[in-house]
Design a protein around this motif. Sequence first.
Motif, PDB file in Angstrom:
ATOM      1  N   ILE A  34       0.846  -1.186   0.000  1.00  0.00           N
ATOM      2  CA  ILE A  34       0.000   0.000   0.000  1.00  0.00           C
ATOM      3  C   ILE A  34       0.887   1.243   0.000  1.00  0.00           C
ATOM      4  O   ILE A  34       1.943   1.280   0.647  1.00  0.00           O
ATOM      5  N   TYR A  36       0.717   5.218   1.121  1.00  0.00           N
ATOM      6  CA  TYR A  36      -0.033   6.176   1.925  1.00  0.00           C
ATOM      7  C   TYR A  36       0.554   7.571   1.752  1.00  0.00           C
ATOM      8  O   TYR A  36       1.752   7.733   1.542  1.00  0.00           O
ATOM      9  N   GLN A  38       0.741  11.211   3.859  1.00  0.00           N
ATOM     10  CA  GLN A  38       0.515  11.813   5.166  1.00  0.00           C
ATOM     11  C   GLN A  38       0.832  13.301   5.128  1.00  0.00           C
ATOM     12  O   GLN A  38       1.979  13.684   4.904  1.00  0.00           O
ATOM     13  N   GLY A  41       0.150  16.828  10.534  1.00  0.00           N
ATOM     14  CA  GLY A  41      -0.905  16.828  11.537  1.00  0.00           C
ATOM     15  C   GLY A  41      -2.047  15.875  11.270  1.00  0.00           C
ATOM     16  O   GLY A  41      -3.049  15.879  11.997  1.00  0.00           O
ATOM     17  N   LYS A  42      -1.887  15.046  10.240  1.00  0.00           N
ATOM     18  CA  LYS A  42      -2.968  14.116   9.896  1.00  0.00           C
ATOM     19  C   LYS A  42      -2.462  12.683   9.911  1.00  0.00           C
ATOM     20  O   LYS A  42      -1.260  12.424   9.926  1.00  0.00           O
ATOM     21  N   GLY A  43      -3.389  11.756   9.884  1.00  0.00           N
ATOM     22  CA  GLY A  43      -3.027  10.352   9.801  1.00  0.00           C
ATOM     23  C   GLY A  43      -2.721   9.952   8.380  1.00  0.00           C
ATOM     24  O   GLY A  43      -3.065  10.673   7.426  1.00  0.00           O
ATOM     25  N   PRO A  44      -2.059   8.828   8.181  1.00  0.00           N
ATOM     26  CA  PRO A  44      -1.786   8.333   6.827  1.00  0.00           C
ATOM     27  C   PRO A  44      -3.089   8.115   6.060  1.00  0.00           C
ATOM     28  O   PRO A  44      -4.045   7.549   6.596  1.00  0.00           O
ATOM     29  N   PHE A  46      -4.835   6.495   2.692  1.00  0.00           N
ATOM     30  CA  PHE A  46      -4.681   5.479   1.640  1.00  0.00           C
ATOM     31  C   PHE A  46      -4.687   6.134   0.263  1.00  0.00           C
ATOM     32  O   PHE A  46      -5.532   6.969  -0.041  1.00  0.00           O
ATOM     33  N   PHE A  89       4.479   7.130   2.225  1.00  0.00           N
ATOM     34  CA  PHE A  89       4.991   5.898   2.805  1.00  0.00           C
ATOM     35  C   PHE A  89       4.553   4.704   1.964  1.00  0.00           C
ATOM     36  O   PHE A  89       3.404   4.635   1.517  1.00  0.00           O
ATOM     37  N   ARG A  93       2.721  -6.041   3.521  1.00  0.00           N
ATOM     38  CA  ARG A  93       2.116  -7.016   4.417  1.00  0.00           C
ATOM     39  C   ARG A  93       2.598  -8.404   4.018  1.00  0.00           C
ATOM     40  O   ARG A  93       2.492  -8.793   2.853  1.00  0.00           O
ATOM     41  N   LYS A  99      -0.031  -7.909   9.650  1.00  0.00           N
ATOM     42  CA  LYS A  99       0.891  -6.842  10.032  1.00  0.00           C
ATOM     43  C   LYS A  99       1.316  -6.037   8.825  1.00  0.00           C
ATOM     44  O   LYS A  99       1.761  -6.580   7.820  1.00  0.00           O
ATOM     45  N   LEU A 100       1.164  -4.729   8.935  1.00  0.00           N
ATOM     46  CA  LEU A 100       1.561  -3.813   7.874  1.00  0.00           C
ATOM     47  C   LEU A 100       2.831  -3.115   8.344  1.00  0.00           C
ATOM     48  O   LEU A 100       2.821  -2.419   9.358  1.00  0.00           O
ATOM     49  N   VAL A 101       3.921  -3.330   7.607  1.00  0.00           N
ATOM     50  CA  VAL A 101       5.208  -2.740   7.971  1.00  0.00           C
ATOM     51  C   VAL A 101       5.466  -1.543   7.068  1.00  0.00           C
ATOM     52  O   VAL A 101       5.400  -1.661   5.845  1.00  0.00           O
ATOM     53  N   PHE A 102       5.790  -0.416   7.671  1.00  0.00           N
ATOM     54  CA  PHE A 102       5.974   0.827   6.931  1.00  0.00           C
ATOM     55  C   PHE A 102       7.431   1.148   6.690  1.00  0.00           C
ATOM     56  O   PHE A 102       8.297   0.866   7.523  1.00  0.00           O
ATOM     57  N   LYS A 104      10.271   4.366   5.895  1.00  0.00           N
ATOM     58  CA  LYS A 104      10.544   5.591   6.629  1.00  0.00           C
ATOM     59  C   LYS A 104       9.847   6.811   6.038  1.00  0.00           C
ATOM     60  O   LYS A 104       9.660   7.805   6.710  1.00  0.00           O
TER      61      LYS A 104
ATOM     62  N   TYR B  35      -0.518   1.931  16.199  1.00  0.00           N
ATOM     63  CA  TYR B  35       0.807   2.305  15.724  1.00  0.00           C
ATOM     64  C   TYR B  35       1.317   3.503  16.530  1.00  0.00           C
ATOM     65  O   TYR B  35       0.546   4.302  17.046  1.00  0.00           O
ATOM     66  N   LEU B  45       4.300  -0.684  14.444  1.00  0.00           N
ATOM     67  CA  LEU B  45       3.126  -1.407  14.909  1.00  0.00           C
ATOM     68  C   LEU B  45       3.348  -1.847  16.346  1.00  0.00           C
ATOM     69  O   LEU B  45       4.333  -2.498  16.647  1.00  0.00           O
ATOM     70  N   PHE B  91      -1.361   6.237  16.499  1.00  0.00           N
ATOM     71  CA  PHE B  91      -2.440   6.054  15.526  1.00  0.00           C
ATOM     72  C   PHE B  91      -3.145   4.736  15.749  1.00  0.00           C
ATOM     73  O   PHE B  91      -2.522   3.720  16.065  1.00  0.00           O
ATOM     74  N   GLY B 103      -6.863   6.563  11.789  1.00  0.00           N
ATOM     75  CA  GLY B 103      -7.452   7.717  12.452  1.00  0.00           C
ATOM     76  C   GLY B 103      -6.520   8.907  12.355  1.00  0.00           C
ATOM     77  O   GLY B 103      -5.441   8.821  11.763  1.00  0.00           O
ATOM     78  N   SER B 104      -6.922  10.010  12.959  1.00  0.00           N
ATOM     79  CA  SER B 104      -6.143  11.249  12.902  1.00  0.00           C
ATOM     80  C   SER B 104      -5.016  11.275  13.926  1.00  0.00           C
ATOM     81  O   SER B 104      -4.175  12.170  13.890  1.00  0.00           O
TER      82      SER B 104
END
Lengths: 112, 111
Positions: A34, A36, A38, A41-44, A46, A89, A93, A99-102, A104, B35, B45, B91, B103-104
């Motif tokens: 995936i 993402y 970001q 100030g916000k979440g990732p 999609f 990002f 998986r 588990k989703l590994v991100f 950097k 997270y 995670l 998160f 979420g935010s």
Amino acid sequence: GESVGLHLPTLSVQEGDNSIINCAYSNSASDYFIWYKQESGKGPQFIIDIRSNMDKRQGQRVTVLLNKTVKHLSLQIAATQPGDSAVYFCAERKGGSEKLVFGKGTKLTVNP
Amino acid sequence: DAGVIQSPRHEVTEMGQEVTLRCKPISGHDYLFWYRQTMMRGLELLIYFNNNVPIDDSGMPEDRFSAKMPNASFSTLKIQPSEPRDSAVYFCASSSNYGYTFGSGTRLTVV
């Protein structure tokens, strides 16, 4: 071990140009990826995903390419706009797990 | 759909205090993830649940951290006692096989 890394920490482009953000992954057992976005100030958020049985997937102005041979993932953004400025990002998986590994992250700056 | 809802958005607490972060996942999603994001370590995670059951907590830093999911619509992440190094953005995300929604976040500052 599992790891997801990005080749470039920052990328600066001119408005209207195409952007390419790259990602290397090391887990050959990963079956789902995936991208993402970001913003500060916000979440990732999609953007687009791809399963390992595909090598290309297109969305609106975005394309994800998957090269399993060299374990490489890329995100292409067409006609980049100032609103595309954010940190991007990639995430992987591993098959059989949720588990989703991100990675950097790559900071994309679009200059007007 | 209101998406994944986290509260509070910001939390400032003194070292040694207990902190509880809250999350409401998207209805119908059977996976929930916690997270932590820092500049140094990126997005890590901590733990994830499937149908309210913890599946993998190997990312939980230490015993000071605990997470619960008493029902399908609510989860908490608790830190007791909190330390300055716990300062980060936390998160919550939920999914149903594909398409993880975040979420935010809660920005936690421990002073």
